[in-house]
Write an enzyme that holds these catalytic residues in place. Structure first.
Site, PDB file in Angstrom:
ATOM      1  N   HIS A 190      -2.878   3.249  -6.373  1.00 18.52           N
ATOM      2  CA  HIS A 190      -3.353   2.008  -5.761  1.00 18.52           C
ATOM      3  C   HIS A 190      -3.520   0.908  -6.803  1.00 18.52           C
ATOM      4  CE1 HIS A 190      -5.090  -0.194  -2.411  1.00 18.52           C
ATOM      5  NE2 HIS A 190      -6.058  -0.612  -3.211  1.00 18.52           N
ATOM      6  N   ARG A 208       0.856  -1.181   0.000  1.00 17.33           N
ATOM      7  CA  ARG A 208       0.000   0.000   0.000  1.00 17.33           C
ATOM      8  C   ARG A 208       0.899   1.239   0.000  1.00 17.33           C
ATOM      9  NH1 ARG A 208      -2.124  -3.587   3.962  1.00 17.33           N
ATOM     10  NH2 ARG A 208      -4.215  -4.368   3.453  1.00 17.33           N
ATOM     11  N   TYR A 221      -9.319  -8.272  -5.839  1.00 20.25           N
ATOM     12  CA  TYR A 221      -8.224  -7.612  -6.552  1.00 20.25           C
ATOM     13  C   TYR A 221      -7.959  -8.273  -7.897  1.00 20.25           C
ATOM     14  CZ  TYR A 221      -6.337  -4.335  -3.122  1.00 20.25           C
ATOM     15  OH  TYR A 221      -6.147  -3.257  -2.291  1.00 20.25           O
ATOM     16  N   ARG A 247      -1.021  -1.904  -7.091  1.00 19.75           N
ATOM     17  CA  ARG A 247      -1.232  -3.055  -6.204  1.00 19.75           C
ATOM     18  C   ARG A 247      -2.072  -4.115  -6.918  1.00 19.75           C
ATOM     19  NH1 ARG A 247      -1.338  -4.345  -0.554  1.00 19.75           N
ATOM     20  NH2 ARG A 247      -3.407  -4.872   0.237  1.00 19.75           N
ATOM     21  N   LYS A 275      -2.332  -2.066   8.034  1.00 21.29           N
ATOM     22  CA  LYS A 275      -3.773  -2.061   8.259  1.00 21.29           C
ATOM     23  C   LYS A 275      -4.134  -3.059   9.348  1.00 21.29           C
ATOM     24  CE  LYS A 275      -7.977  -1.722   5.462  1.00 21.29           C
ATOM     25  NZ  LYS A 275      -8.523  -1.852   4.088  1.00 21.29           N
ATOM     26  N   HIS A 285      -3.693  -8.886   3.443  1.00 25.08           N
ATOM     27  CA  HIS A 285      -5.137  -9.017   3.594  1.00 25.08           C
ATOM     28  C   HIS A 285      -5.474  -9.947   4.743  1.00 25.08           C
ATOM     29  CE1 HIS A 285      -5.960  -7.765  -0.848  1.00 25.08           C
ATOM     30  NE2 HIS A 285      -5.993  -6.734  -0.029  1.00 25.08           N
TER      31      HIS A 285
END
Length: 318
Positions: A252, A151, A295, A255, A176, A286
């Site tokens: 982004h 990220r 994704y 990614r 995250k 994740h």
């Protein structure tokens, strides 16, 4: 019994300690508390929650109202444990389906053009010496994003001690949900980073500089706005965005490209993508594999690889 304001503060502190950022939810719940105090309400009712959620707040009215009510719903569940008078807004009362931006899948040529434009970004003649390292900063930052799946915030927060080029590993700290993880690097990526770090050391040899890997012309951590402005400028230079476009390919999306490229390579090497998917999910940081699966959607390259595998299986049938 504590007040609603105290309860909101305790609720936010509890969830943030579990790794949730709650920036938008935190600000919204404080607004909700102000609203409740103006109405002299000591406990949550469905009527007041709906009235507050439907107040104009910018954006699409239905979407914003549903999201604001969802913030209250989660807090109300927490509050009901200490105040049985609390009315919890039922799910689906204001339907809300978040709209995710459609990912842009960069080609190899576009990545090369983007990095070339970054490396040759114009510098102000007045501050040319002070900003001399900036092209290399953005070149390595954007390049790292394209080959690591990080990220933007994770790359921005990297410190020199998080980079082990001998082992070829990055340590991502406090990502995250407050999680840490290790991200492996290809040998070619390590070579580029080693060259950048050497340039960084020479540039800041006699001046103080922070320990962040990617630093501004002032020697501190890059500002998020700086990063995106540099990306937009390079994108416009190579035609990915028009001169006045406010929307277009995003940082982004690099990614997304990493995820789809990794899976496509697994297909080509006859590995089992289904079994490898949890590994990719770990690389990306994740919590749920389902997040990684999203994704991988809308990739023509993956569809071609999947169809080719299916056709080979059909050909092998008697």
């Amino acid at each position: 019994m504590n007040t609603l304001r105290q309860a909101v503060q305790e609720y936010l502190a509890m969830r943030r300690s579990l790794g949730f950022k709650l920036q938008r939810a935190g600000a919204a719940l404080l607004e909700f508390v102000n609203f409740m105090e103006q109405h002299r309400a000591s406990y949550i009712t469905l009527r007041l929650a709906l009235t507050w959620a439907k107040q104009p707040s910018g954006g699409e009215p239905d979407t914003q109202a549903a999201q604001r009510l969802s913030f209250v719903r989660l807090f109300a569940r927490y509050r009901s444990a200490t105040d049985p008078r609390t009315q919890i807004p039922p799910a689906g009362l204001l339907p809300f389906r978040p709209k995710r931006a459609r990912p842009y899948l960069y080609s190899d040529q576009e990545i090369q053009q983007l990095l070339h434009a970054t490396l040759h970004m114009p510098l102000s003649p007045r501050h040319r010496k002070r900003c001399a390292l900036l092209p290399w900063v953005y070149y390595c930052l954007f390049g790292l994003l394209s080959v690591s799946g990080l990220r933007v915030g994770e790359a921005r927060n990297l410190r020199l001690q998080d980079v082990d080029l001998n082992a070829g590993v990055l340590t991502i700290c406090g990502a995250k949900f407050g999680k840490d993880r290790l991200v492996p690097l290809h040998a070619s990526t390590c070579e580029v980073l080693a060259d950048y770090i050497a340039r960084r050391q020479r540039h800041w040899a006699d001046r103080p500089v922070s320990s962040y890997l990617f630093v501004s012309s002032w020697g501190n951590r890059l500002d998020n706005g700086q990063i995106h402005r540099a990306f937009y400028a390079a994108s416009r230079q190579i035609g990915l965005r028009g001169a006045t476009d406010h929307h277009g390919p995003r940082l982004h999306d690099l990614r997304h490209r990493f995820a789809t490229t990794t899976l496509a390579n697994w297909y080509r090497s006859d590995q089992e993508p289904e079994r490898c998917l949890p590994l990719l999910s770990a690389f990306l940081g994740h919590v749920h594999v389902s997040d990684t699966q999203w994704y991988l959607s809308a990739s023509p390259e993956l569809m071609r690889e999947a169809m080719a595998r299916l056709e080979r299986r059909w050909e092998q049938r008697p």
